[in-house]
Design a protein around this motif. Structure first.
Motif, PDB file in Angstrom:
ATOM      1  N   TRP A 124       3.764  11.605  -4.159  1.00  0.00           N
ATOM      2  CA  TRP A 124       3.646  10.955  -2.971  1.00  0.00           C
ATOM      3  C   TRP A 124       2.706   9.764  -3.076  1.00  0.00           C
ATOM      4  O   TRP A 124       1.756   9.364  -3.686  1.00  0.00           O
ATOM      5  CB  TRP A 124       3.122  11.819  -2.038  1.00  0.00           C
ATOM      6  CG  TRP A 124       1.844  12.629  -2.124  1.00  0.00           C
ATOM      7  CD1 TRP A 124       0.698  12.104  -1.441  1.00  0.00           C
ATOM      8  CD2 TRP A 124       1.376  13.539  -2.755  1.00  0.00           C
ATOM      9  NE1 TRP A 124      -0.432  12.911  -1.835  1.00  0.00           N
ATOM     10  CE2 TRP A 124       0.098  13.959  -2.652  1.00  0.00           C
ATOM     11  CE3 TRP A 124       2.177  14.642  -3.641  1.00  0.00           C
ATOM     12  CZ2 TRP A 124      -0.666  15.101  -2.981  1.00  0.00           C
ATOM     13  CZ3 TRP A 124       1.401  15.841  -4.066  1.00  0.00           C
ATOM     14  CH2 TRP A 124       0.263  15.852  -3.741  1.00  0.00           C
ATOM     15  N   LEU A 125       3.186   8.771  -2.045  1.00  0.00           N
ATOM     16  CA  LEU A 125       2.297   7.520  -2.020  1.00  0.00           C
ATOM     17  C   LEU A 125       2.356   6.963  -0.606  1.00  0.00           C
ATOM     18  O   LEU A 125       3.476   6.673  -0.159  1.00  0.00           O
ATOM     19  CB  LEU A 125       2.869   6.549  -3.095  1.00  0.00           C
ATOM     20  CG  LEU A 125       2.306   4.958  -3.173  1.00  0.00           C
ATOM     21  CD1 LEU A 125       0.642   5.549  -3.603  1.00  0.00           C
ATOM     22  CD2 LEU A 125       2.768   4.328  -4.124  1.00  0.00           C
ATOM     23  N   PRO A 126       1.417   6.846   0.205  1.00  0.00           N
ATOM     24  CA  PRO A 126       1.337   5.927   1.440  1.00  0.00           C
ATOM     25  C   PRO A 126       1.503   4.541   0.919  1.00  0.00           C
ATOM     26  O   PRO A 126       0.787   4.042  -0.159  1.00  0.00           O
ATOM     27  CB  PRO A 126       0.075   6.270   1.942  1.00  0.00           C
ATOM     28  CG  PRO A 126      -0.283   7.501   1.412  1.00  0.00           C
ATOM     29  CD  PRO A 126      -0.176   7.398  -0.096  1.00  0.00           C
ATOM     30  N   MET A 127       2.420   3.804   1.838  1.00  0.00           N
ATOM     31  CA  MET A 127       2.371   2.444   1.294  1.00  0.00           C
ATOM     32  C   MET A 127       2.280   1.647   2.906  1.00  0.00           C
ATOM     33  O   MET A 127       3.345   1.047   3.274  1.00  0.00           O
ATOM     34  CB  MET A 127       3.786   1.965   0.769  1.00  0.00           C
ATOM     35  CG  MET A 127       4.082   2.735  -0.542  1.00  0.00           C
ATOM     36  SD  MET A 127       5.614   2.724  -1.354  1.00  0.00           S
ATOM     37  CE  MET A 127       6.712   3.331   0.122  1.00  0.00           C
ATOM     38  N   GLY A 128       1.120   1.602   3.070  1.00  0.00           N
ATOM     39  CA  GLY A 128       0.903   0.772   4.560  1.00  0.00           C
ATOM     40  C   GLY A 128       1.580   1.835   5.690  1.00  0.00           C
ATOM     41  O   GLY A 128       0.889   2.628   5.822  1.00  0.00           O
ATOM     42  N   LYS A 129       2.668   1.117   6.362  1.00  0.00           N
ATOM     43  CA  LYS A 129       2.906   2.045   7.378  1.00  0.00           C
ATOM     44  C   LYS A 129       4.311   2.955   7.051  1.00  0.00           C
ATOM     45  O   LYS A 129       4.783   3.838   7.802  1.00  0.00           O
ATOM     46  CB  LYS A 129       3.526   1.278   8.540  1.00  0.00           C
ATOM     47  CG  LYS A 129       2.454   0.150   9.300  1.00  0.00           C
ATOM     48  CD  LYS A 129       3.170  -0.802  10.155  1.00  0.00           C
ATOM     49  CE  LYS A 129       2.186  -1.442  10.983  1.00  0.00           C
ATOM     50  NZ  LYS A 129       2.775  -2.413  11.898  1.00  0.00           N
ATOM     51  N   ASP A 130       4.438   2.895   5.413  1.00  0.00           N
ATOM     52  CA  ASP A 130       5.569   3.662   4.902  1.00  0.00           C
ATOM     53  C   ASP A 130       4.985   4.797   4.091  1.00  0.00           C
ATOM     54  O   ASP A 130       4.002   4.696   3.500  1.00  0.00           O
ATOM     55  CB  ASP A 130       6.539   2.890   4.227  1.00  0.00           C
ATOM     56  CG  ASP A 130       7.133   1.673   5.045  1.00  0.00           C
ATOM     57  OD1 ASP A 130       7.310   1.819   6.259  1.00  0.00           O
ATOM     58  OD2 ASP A 130       7.520   0.303   4.618  1.00  0.00           O
ATOM     59  N   TYR A 131       5.789   5.551   3.686  1.00  0.00           N
ATOM     60  CA  TYR A 131       5.451   6.804   3.010  1.00  0.00           C
ATOM     61  C   TYR A 131       6.685   7.340   1.738  1.00  0.00           C
ATOM     62  O   TYR A 131       7.704   7.075   2.325  1.00  0.00           O
ATOM     63  CB  TYR A 131       5.204   7.984   3.659  1.00  0.00           C
ATOM     64  CG  TYR A 131       3.927   7.643   4.744  1.00  0.00           C
ATOM     65  CD1 TYR A 131       2.609   7.987   4.240  1.00  0.00           C
ATOM     66  CD2 TYR A 131       4.168   7.177   5.828  1.00  0.00           C
ATOM     67  CE1 TYR A 131       1.688   7.728   5.107  1.00  0.00           C
ATOM     68  CE2 TYR A 131       3.205   7.118   6.503  1.00  0.00           C
ATOM     69  CZ  TYR A 131       1.941   7.165   6.357  1.00  0.00           C
ATOM     70  OH  TYR A 131       0.687   7.084   7.278  1.00  0.00           O
ATOM     71  N   ILE A 132       6.263   7.664   0.802  1.00  0.00           N
ATOM     72  CA  ILE A 132       7.581   8.085  -0.019  1.00  0.00           C
ATOM     73  C   ILE A 132       6.818   9.378  -0.780  1.00  0.00           C
ATOM     74  O   ILE A 132       5.788   9.534  -1.205  1.00  0.00           O
ATOM     75  CB  ILE A 132       7.778   7.049  -1.237  1.00  0.00           C
ATOM     76  CG1 ILE A 132       9.156   7.362  -2.198  1.00  0.00           C
ATOM     77  CG2 ILE A 132       6.598   6.748  -2.174  1.00  0.00           C
ATOM     78  CD1 ILE A 132       9.612   6.433  -2.791  1.00  0.00           C
ATOM     79  N   ILE A 133       7.937  10.328  -0.843  1.00  0.00           N
ATOM     80  CA  ILE A 133       7.637  11.565  -1.440  1.00  0.00           C
ATOM     81  C   ILE A 133       8.970  11.968  -2.404  1.00  0.00           C
ATOM     82  O   ILE A 133       9.945  12.035  -1.913  1.00  0.00           O
ATOM     83  CB  ILE A 133       7.476  13.022  -0.709  1.00  0.00           C
ATOM     84  CG1 ILE A 133       6.241  12.502   0.195  1.00  0.00           C
ATOM     85  CG2 ILE A 133       7.112  14.030  -1.205  1.00  0.00           C
ATOM     86  CD1 ILE A 133       6.289  13.570   1.720  1.00  0.00           C
ATOM     87  N   MET A 134       8.423  12.224  -3.762  1.00  0.00           N
ATOM     88  CA  MET A 134       9.638  12.392  -4.593  1.00  0.00           C
ATOM     89  C   MET A 134       9.150  13.555  -5.480  1.00  0.00           C
ATOM     90  O   MET A 134       8.011  13.891  -5.771  1.00  0.00           O
ATOM     91  CB  MET A 134       9.740  11.156  -5.730  1.00  0.00           C
ATOM     92  CG  MET A 134      10.082   9.674  -5.024  1.00  0.00           C
ATOM     93  SD  MET A 134      11.878  10.273  -4.087  1.00  0.00           S
ATOM     94  CE  MET A 134      12.784  10.513  -5.492  1.00  0.00           C
TER      95      MET A 134
END
Length: 315
Positions: free
Chosen positions: A166-176
């Motif tokens: 997972w990775l927070p990207m500022g106001k966005d997030y991704i989980i794979m």
């Protein structure tokens, strides 16, 4: 769109062999007069690929299926070839995927991100779950986990072991995540071990109290499934699961206040009590090494397994 790495090039770990794509398959199929419902796009890295080489990739990915090469596009700047395939019969499972998008009002991206991570809360709202737990951590933003879920009766239930990052990207997030093998967690006799080729969530922040979630699932259930299962999954089960998750998000702040409110190891890795796992303890789970179950002749029955009410409460 499936993407395949050139075998002549060194592989990087961890790596995904499959990616979501923005290619409009419908438009490309219409232009080439191909049957859209049997068409897919294959992406191969490397700009120099003959028709013979492309057929080699297709046979490697789906050895029991036959496809026609309808058209190709070479993108030299990106060093890749895209191939439009029309399958002789139905699209192989390994080329199928589900994708859902949902706008979430009154739910911040931060709350949705927490809900997707919180294993204890998932046991409360996810009525399809049989068992789920974290096995261990690889890094501060990658772990290994187990998840078993109910399938529509009379199909056998499934389970999976995945490497999740997972990775927070500022106001966005991704989980794979994608499937891995772990020697201490072999397939169980009463469950079918499925394979997550690539599954994940992209959360787009839309303000203090709104966000958008995009869900992608490319899973090999290990078996020949009847068409009613495929249709029900794409048309009803996935959207219903998203709706249920949204309702769980609305209730999460109150629930979390009563259940270890400061414990969020996905945000504060120093809180994690999971044992550290070496990458050498796991390996990519390939579908062809697992048992293939033929359930293509199974008829649909009425029951509540894997299809609980939307009004389930979270306490």
């Amino acid at each position: 769109m499936p993407s395949v790495a050139d075998p002549s090039q060194p592989r990087q770990e961890p790596q995904h062999e499959w990616e979501a794509a923005s290619v409009d398959v419908a438009a490309w199929s219409k232009t080439q007069e191909a049957q859209m419902e049997r068409s897919t796009v294959l992406e191969i890295f490397g700009s120099e690929h003959t028709e013979t080489a492309i057929r080699k990739w297709v046979r490697a990915l789906a050895p029991e299926h036959w496809a026609y090469i309808v058209d190709t596009e070479t993108e030299y700047d990106l060093d890749r070839v895209r191939v439009l395939l029309e399958w002789q019969e139905e699209i192989p499972v390994c080329f199928q995927r589900e994708e859902c998008r949902m706008e979430c009002k009154d739910v911040s991206a931060e709350i949705l991100y927490d809900v997707l991570h919180d294993v204890e809360y998932r046991k409360k709202w996810d009525t399809n779950v049989i068992e789920t737990f974290d096995i261990g951590k690889l890094t501060v933003n990658a772990d290994i986990g187990y998840y078993a879920w109910k399938c529509p009766k009379p199909l056998k239930n499934r389970d999976v072991i995945t490497l999740r990052s997972w990775l927070p990207m500022g106001k966005d997030y991704i989980i794979m995540n994608y499937s891995v093998r772990h020697a201490k967690y072999p397939p169980k006799k009463d469950l079918v071990r499925a394979v997550s080729i690539q599954t994940g969530y992209l959360i787009l922040g839309g303000g203090p109290n709104s966000c958008t979630i995009i869900y992608l699932a490319q899973v090999d259930p290990r078996g020949s499934l009847p068409k009613w299962v495929v249709n029900k999954s794409s048309q009803f089960l996935a959207p219903k699961a998203m709706k249920k998750m949204y309702k769980a998000c609305l209730k999460y702040p109150d629930w979390k206040k009563k259940h270890n409110p400061l414990h969020k190891p996905w945000l504060y890795p120093e809180q994690s009590t999971l044992p550290t796992i070496s990458l050498s303890e796991v390996s990519v789970q390939h579908a062809d090494s697992l048992e293939n179950i033929d359930e293509s002749g199974v008829a649909e029955t009425k029951d509540d397994r894997g299809d609980a009410s939307d009004e389930d409460s979270v306490n």
